[in-house]
Each structure stands twice: as C-alpha cells, then as structure tokens.
Design an enzyme around this catalytic site. Sequence first.
Site, short mmCIF file in Angstrom:
data_model
loop_
_atom_site.label_atom_id
_atom_site.label_comp_id
_atom_site.label_asym_id
_atom_site.label_seq_id
_atom_site.Cartn_x
_atom_site.Cartn_y
_atom_site.Cartn_z
N LYS A 107 0.86 -1.19 0.00
CA LYS A 107 0.00 0.00 0.00
C LYS A 107 0.89 1.24 0.00
O LYS A 107 1.71 1.42 0.90
CB LYS A 107 -0.89 -0.01 1.25
CG LYS A 107 -1.87 1.17 1.30
CD LYS A 107 -2.89 0.94 2.40
CE LYS A 107 -3.78 2.13 2.62
NZ LYS A 107 -4.76 1.90 3.70
N ARG A 177 -14.25 -6.72 -1.52
CA ARG A 177 -15.02 -5.79 -0.69
C ARG A 177 -16.48 -5.82 -1.10
O ARG A 177 -16.80 -6.23 -2.22
CB ARG A 177 -14.46 -4.37 -0.90
CG ARG A 177 -12.99 -4.26 -0.51
CD ARG A 177 -12.21 -3.36 -1.44
NE ARG A 177 -10.77 -3.48 -1.20
CZ ARG A 177 -10.10 -2.81 -0.28
NH1 ARG A 177 -10.71 -1.92 0.46
NH2 ARG A 177 -8.81 -3.01 -0.09
N ASP A 246 -16.70 0.24 0.39
CA ASP A 246 -15.43 -0.23 -0.19
C ASP A 246 -14.45 -0.63 0.91
O ASP A 246 -13.42 -1.24 0.61
CB ASP A 246 -14.81 0.83 -1.11
CG ASP A 246 -14.71 2.19 -0.44
OD1 ASP A 246 -15.77 2.73 -0.09
OD2 ASP A 246 -13.60 2.70 -0.27
N ASN A 247 -14.76 -0.29 2.15
CA ASN A 247 -13.89 -0.71 3.25
C ASN A 247 -14.51 -1.83 4.07
O ASN A 247 -14.10 -2.08 5.20
CB ASN A 247 -13.57 0.49 4.15
CG ASN A 247 -12.68 1.51 3.46
OD1 ASN A 247 -11.97 1.17 2.52
ND2 ASN A 247 -12.71 2.74 3.92
N ASP A 256 -8.56 -1.89 5.88
CA ASP A 256 -8.35 -0.47 5.57
C ASP A 256 -8.40 0.42 6.81
O ASP A 256 -9.38 1.12 7.09
CB ASP A 256 -9.37 0.00 4.52
CG ASP A 256 -8.99 -0.48 3.13
OD1 ASP A 256 -8.14 -1.39 3.03
OD2 ASP A 256 -9.54 0.04 2.15
P1 AMP Z 1 -9.63 4.79 1.76
O1 AMP Z 1 -10.57 5.76 2.37
O2 AMP Z 1 -8.20 4.96 2.16
O3 AMP Z 1 -10.08 3.40 1.91
O4 AMP Z 1 -9.60 5.12 0.17
C1 AMP Z 1 -10.74 5.30 -0.62
C2 AMP Z 1 -10.35 5.23 -2.09
O5 AMP Z 1 -9.44 6.26 -2.41
C3 AMP Z 1 -9.68 3.93 -2.49
O6 AMP Z 1 -10.07 3.65 -3.80
C4 AMP Z 1 -8.22 4.28 -2.42
O7 AMP Z 1 -7.43 3.47 -3.24
C5 AMP Z 1 -8.23 5.72 -2.90
N1 AMP Z 1 -7.10 6.50 -2.38
C6 AMP Z 1 -6.93 6.96 -1.12
N2 AMP Z 1 -5.78 7.65 -1.02
C7 AMP Z 1 -5.19 7.61 -2.23
C8 AMP Z 1 -3.98 8.13 -2.79
N3 AMP Z 1 -3.14 8.84 -2.06
N4 AMP Z 1 -3.73 7.89 -4.09
C9 AMP Z 1 -4.58 7.18 -4.84
N5 AMP Z 1 -5.72 6.66 -4.40
C10 AMP Z 1 -6.04 6.87 -3.11
MG MG Z 2 -10.23 1.73 1.40
#
Ligand code: AMP
Ligand code: MG
Length: 479
Positions: A107, A177, A246-247, A256
């Site tokens: 990640k 997910r 998605d989480n 996540d």
């Molecule tokens: P999360 O809230 O971290 O589970 O992320 C939600 C979505 O945003 C997922 O599709 C992650 O892959 C994407 N995401 C979060 N941070 C980044 C980042 N810095 N670069 C690219 N995608 C991100």
């Molecule tokens: Mg996520």
Amino acid sequence: MTLNELDLKTEYLSLDSEFYDLTDPTPLDDPYLISFNPKAAELIGLDSNSADDPRFVALLNGTFIPKGVRPFSMCYAGHQFGHYAPRLGDGRAVNLGSINGWHLQTKGSGETRYSRMADGRAALPSSIREYLMSEAMHHLGIPTTRALGIIGSETKIVRNQIERGAIVMRMSPSWVRFGTFEYFYYFKEYDKLRSLADYAIKESYPHLQKDEDRYYRFFCEVVERTAKLIAQWQGVGFSHGVMNTDNMSIAGLTIDYGPYAMLDDFNFGFVSNKSDRAGRYSYGDQPNVSYWNLTMLAKALSPLIDQERMQKKLDDYGNFLYPDAYIDVMREKLGLETKLEEDAELITSLVGALQDAYVDYTNFFRTLSRYDGERMPLYDIAMNPLVIHHWLDQYDQRLAKESRLQTERQEAMLKRNPKYVLKNYMLQDAITLAKKGDFSMVETLLYIASHPFDELPEFERFAKETPEEHKNLTLSCSS
Ligand code: AMP
Ligand code: MG
C-alpha cells in the site's frame, strides 16, 4: 523459505480483465526498513531473518518482484459517506499474489489505473498506524488483515503538510469488498458479478462451493460474519472511522485502517474521523451502518439472489444476529458463564452507566476483571463513580446466579479484557519518533500489540488511562 523462494499464486488474474489492471509499482526514493513482523512472516513460511536481506526492502518497494509475479491492482466501487462512487479500486495498492492463503499487497506503491486525482502514495504516519493496529486487532482475537513489514523513504508527498512516503506490505485472506460487488452490479455486468461471487465463495467460503443454494448461503454467512465482527469492534471499543462499503470485507475482516481509534473514556457518540462532520461513522452507530452496508450488498447481489430472502436475513441481522453477537461478546467481558435473558438489560444499563461515568473503557473492564466485591478500585478510575455504584448493585445480583468460582471468573475475564490497546496518543508518539529516524517505539508498540492480555511491568505506563490532554484524538481521512 527465503525471499528468493517466494512462490506467489495469482488466481485473481484468471478472472475477466475488467476485474484488475496490471500495474507496475513505482518505487520510493531511498527506502529503508522501519519494521519487520516475524509473526506475519511465519504465516507465509518466510524465514525470520529475511529482514536482514536487502531484498526485503526491495520487495516492499517494488524493485524486487518475485519470479512469475505480475503485479496488479483491483477494481471496486463503493458508497462513500452514503454517496455512490462507481469507480474506486486500488488507487495506491498493488497486489503481488498469494501464498498459504494470504494475499500480499503493498500500500503506497504509486499511481494505478484507479488513482483518480490522487498520488498513489501513503504517508508515513498512516502507514505506521495501519501496520501496528492490524497486528493489535489480530491479537485481540478480531478478524483482520495483517502486515508483514513497513518501509519509509525520502520521497516527499503533499498532505496537510509535507510528509514522507511509506509502504506497508499488507496480507489478507481476501481483498474482496462489498464495493467489488457494487461495481459490477451498477454497470449491469451480471455475468461478472456471478464470477465474482464464485471467486469469493472459493476464497472465503469454500464449504459452500457445491451447495445448490450457494449464493444465498454466501450472503447469509457474510451477514453473520459481519454481525460477529462488528460486535467484536464494539466490545473492544474500536471505532473504524471510514465504514464505506469499499472498506467492508466480504470475508468479515477488519480492513483499511485509516482514522480509527480505540475509545479512551467510553463515549457512544465518539467520532474518530475528523472528516466525518455528520458523525455518520460514530462508534455507537457502527452496528447500524454495517446494516446499511449489508443492504447495499444485498442490492448488488439482487441479480443472483431472491431479494425477499435477503431482506429476511437482513431483518435477522437487526433482530437478533447482531444483538446476540454483541451480548455474547459482553457476557464474556463480564465473566458470565451462563446465558440469562436478563443479561441484555444488564449490558444496556452498563453502557448507560459508562456513558455517564467518564471512565476509560479498557481500564474499566480490566479493573472489573479483578472485582471481588471491593468497589473502590472501580470508583477510583471513574469521574462519576455513582453510576458505577448503581450498576454494580445489578452486577452483584447477576454474579450471585453464576456457579463458577470467583477466581475462575477473574481468570477468564483477564483473558477477555485487554490490559493494553493502542490508543491514538501512543501511535502519535511512535510516529513523532519515527519521523526523526527512531523506530524503537514502533517496535515497542508492536510488542505490546502482540501481548494485549499480559502483564508487562516495563510497559505499565501504557495501561493507564489516556492522559487528559491526549483524549479523543481524531484524524482526518487524508492523514
Ligand atoms: P480509503 O478511504 O483509504 O479506503 O480510500 C478510498 C479510495 O481512495 C480507495 O479507492 C483508495 O485506493 C483511494 N485512495 C486513497 N488515497 C489515495 C492516494 N493517495 N492515491 C490514490 N488513491 C487513493
Ligand atoms: Mg479503502
């Protein structure tokens, strides 16, 4: 097994190409090892001295790709804070394949097809938090992803302030997910939805593979696992912070780790995510939100399964699957061996008392684990002991109906009520030191995380109530 012998399988790549994108990781500059987790290494049969092999850092950084591996990122969608986002996916994670049933994923490995406008990176603070907390949850007995190691780097990334990029190697029995199903449902790709269900059943519910009614049974088991998982979160005082679909893991795991928190003083309405202004994902609402998330999953599965049958199962979730799972968790925390109807009321009134008592949630149960009728130790840790006093009257009456010895009850409770949980202020200390190149506190917290129920005299300070000025630390999504 040495790193050279890592033999990873990538069954996911046998699905239609829409499920993933082949993605080369983008390495970080000047990477260095922060921590290696021997317990996770053991799960995949990796030698414990692999940390000394420079290929370990290279593996996490994507400059050493084990032979035969084709790195990929996975697509998914999801409801984020109630709003549907049709195209999410691994925007910063790259999958390498699986071994012993553990899917390895880095990640923070740079942009992927699913990065949208973001940089594909993970900052050092959130990476340390994920690395440590997934391990802590495991040792608390809660289903979760694990983490094999973490590296830091000199790569600068922009967040609220300039941070350094880091990479955690995560391991999970499944990365599917709820949102993966939503992706294919909303694009009306029902054949692919079916292939995904078959894949998820094989991966996480293999006993259902030959069942004629397997899709319905699969849904039922996801609902049941989710009920148990959320009950365990509530029991231990864990607030996830971003329960978007998605989480939510189809395998019933905690996945996540973002702006999570372990409760300091018990507070039903506590919101760990600073970005969650409406409090959608408050600690107390986690059971409701997981129900809502399951209804979104049911909708996504509706081309495969009769909706009425799923609705009935969802009703069960609210009526007894979740409540019973929670009561079971709390019974164990309270050291109650027999199951009595009246326990639900005892637990409800405890939650009310804790809300009014201003008492550290973890400390309360640890102290209660040594309860022998002497109430002072419990009064001492609460700002409002009177409510505890009234509740203990009820508890005494209930204990009188138990037949096992007090010492046995205490022993059982000490195995259910952790002495150590990772509070945000501790993680913050480890992060501050790590930013200065000192990773000793990461190792200390990894050790504590791995021994939550033990007496560790040298770390007694971490078992105390959270210092007042550090209570209720919250983090934002972007941290
Ligand atoms: P999360 O809230 O971290 O589970 O992320 C939600 C979505 O945003 C997922 O599709 C992650 O892959 C994407 N995401 C979060 N941070 C980044 C980042 N810095 N670069 C690219 N995608 C991100
Ligand atoms: Mg996520």
